[in-house]
Design an enzyme around this catalytic site. Structure first.
Site, PDB file in Angstrom:
ATOM      1  N   LYS A  43       1.122   4.217  -2.858  1.00 34.25           N
ATOM      2  CA  LYS A  43       0.821   5.621  -2.565  1.00 34.25           C
ATOM      3  C   LYS A  43       2.058   6.502  -2.716  1.00 34.25           C
ATOM      4  CE  LYS A  43      -3.556   5.191  -1.776  1.00 34.25           C
ATOM      5  NZ  LYS A  43      -4.549   5.783  -2.704  1.00 34.25           N
ATOM      6  N   TYR A  79       0.838  -1.197   0.000  1.00 32.52           N
ATOM      7  CA  TYR A  79       0.000   0.000   0.000  1.00 32.52           C
ATOM      8  C   TYR A  79       0.875   1.250   0.000  1.00 32.52           C
ATOM      9  CZ  TYR A  79      -3.690   3.254   1.432  1.00 32.52           C
ATOM     10  OH  TYR A  79      -4.572   4.298   1.487  1.00 32.52           O
TER      11      TYR A  79
END
Length: 367
Positions: A212, A208
């Site tokens: 990002k 994740y």
């Protein structure tokens, strides 16, 4: 031009000045715009769609959740009394699905074009990067990188298509800091959804965080090279926000701290979409806190009764502005830690209770 002069660099990329979040804007400036939102059936996407549709925009929602997306579009049409909300099935990990989504969105647009693209679709969950499932197997099993597929590849597809459709928007002009948002309806705007994970590592979520971080890199690269297409690009970086994407284990890990509120993310997103003068900026959204800025420029948690203090949840992310990344990160995390210290054991116990209750289905938000 000196590479050590951040003002020269900002001028070179035509970045607008830092955002003063105390200056009001009008949500009604979105009226007449056609806004495309991936992941629009729930979460941030659904709240964006509702607010912007109520304020007069046409919203086109793309999502794999057909039932939820269709219901939301019907609800919004009933609330507004207009046919200004539409749902189109879209799997952001599938190139052709996104192509079809954008083509249909342009057809549904009252003026035949798209003013704003919001690359909102994203997921979180168990991350297999550090957790091979069977350590006794003869060879490692192929991991599931769905998080990367949705949060990065999907965003890249959306961005690529935005750069095709936005310059073709009928009646639009190249974006400018001299724009008059109350008068300018046609726009060419791409809004990316990053995260605090774009700015700092998230423990046990390497996939994740990697996705990002990549979105931040995409933003920083595009804002310096979008001049030929006249596109303005901005970025939202929410901290942990009290929404269903925060799982029970995550809530347990965050117990004692504080989470941000969805309405503050909505406020920051609406400012970007409504105010066409904002180019190449990023906003971090965290928990509301009473702060005061010292003479050294650093912020500190203070009592709300302290003269010169203010309550805020939305911050200009100097973290992505060339030279101040480490300074901003340190100060923002210091503020978060101060909130945790101020809440003490009572805050920790309250959050533990809420997290356990959340696991049993109590308190979960429904769109």
């Amino acid at each position: 031009m000196s590479s050590n002069n951040p003002e020269s660099l900002s001028a070179a990329i035509r970045q607008s000045p830092p955002i003063d979040v105390t200056i009001p804007y009008e949500a009604g400036w979105v009226k007449g715009k056609t806004i495309v939102i991936t992941g629009g059936a729930s979460g941030f996407g659904a709240s964006f769609a509702r607010h912007w549709a109520i304020n007069g925009a046409t919203v086109v929602l793309g999502d794999i959740n057909v039932e939820g997306g269709q219901q939301l579009a019907r609800d919004l049409q009933n609330e507004t009394g207009q046919s200004n909300a539409h749902f189109v099935h879209c799997d952001v990990t599938d190139w052709q699905s996104q192509v079809n989504f954008f083509k249909e969105a342009a057809k549904l647009s009252p003026h035949g074009g798209i003013d704003t693209v919001v690359a909102n679709a994203g997921i979180a969950g168990a991350d297999p990067v550090q957790s091979p499932r069977n350590m006794e197997a003869a060879e490692p099993q192929k991991p599931n990188f769905k998080i990367m597929d949705v949060n990065l590849t999907g965003v890249l597809y959306t961005t690529h298509l935005a750069y095709y459709w936005l310059p073709k928007n009928p009646g639009s002009e190249a974006c400018s800091m001299e724009s008059k948002p109350a008068e300018r309806v046609r726009d060419r705007h791409l809004l990316l959804l990053g995260s605090v994970a774009s700015l700092a590592p998230i423990v046990m979520q390497p996939q994740y965080a990697a996705a990002k971080h990549a979105v931040l890199g995409l933003f920083r690269s595009l804002r310096a090279t979008s001049h030929p297409q006249g596109i303005r690009i901005n970025l939202l970086c929410p901290y942990f926000i009290d929404t269903p994407i925060i799982t029970t284990p995550a809530r347990l890990a965050l117990a004692g701290g504080a989470m941000g509120k969805p309405e503050d993310v909505l406020d920051a997103a609406t400012r970007f979409v409504a105010d066409s003068r904002i180019l190449g900026r990023a906003l971090v959204i965290g928990p509301k806190m009473h702060v005061k800025q010292g003479e050294d420029g650093q912020w500190s948690i203070v009592s709300k009764n302290v003269p010169g203090s203010e309550e805020r949840a939305v911050w200009e992310a100097y973290a992505d502005d060339w030279e101040e990344v480490d300074i901003f990160d340190r100060n923002f995390i210091k503020l978060i830690n101060s909130v945790e210290a101020a809440r003490g054991w009572a805050g920790w116990a309250f959050d533990i209770f809420k997290a356990v209750a959340y696991g049993f289905g109590y308190g979960q938000r429904r769109t």
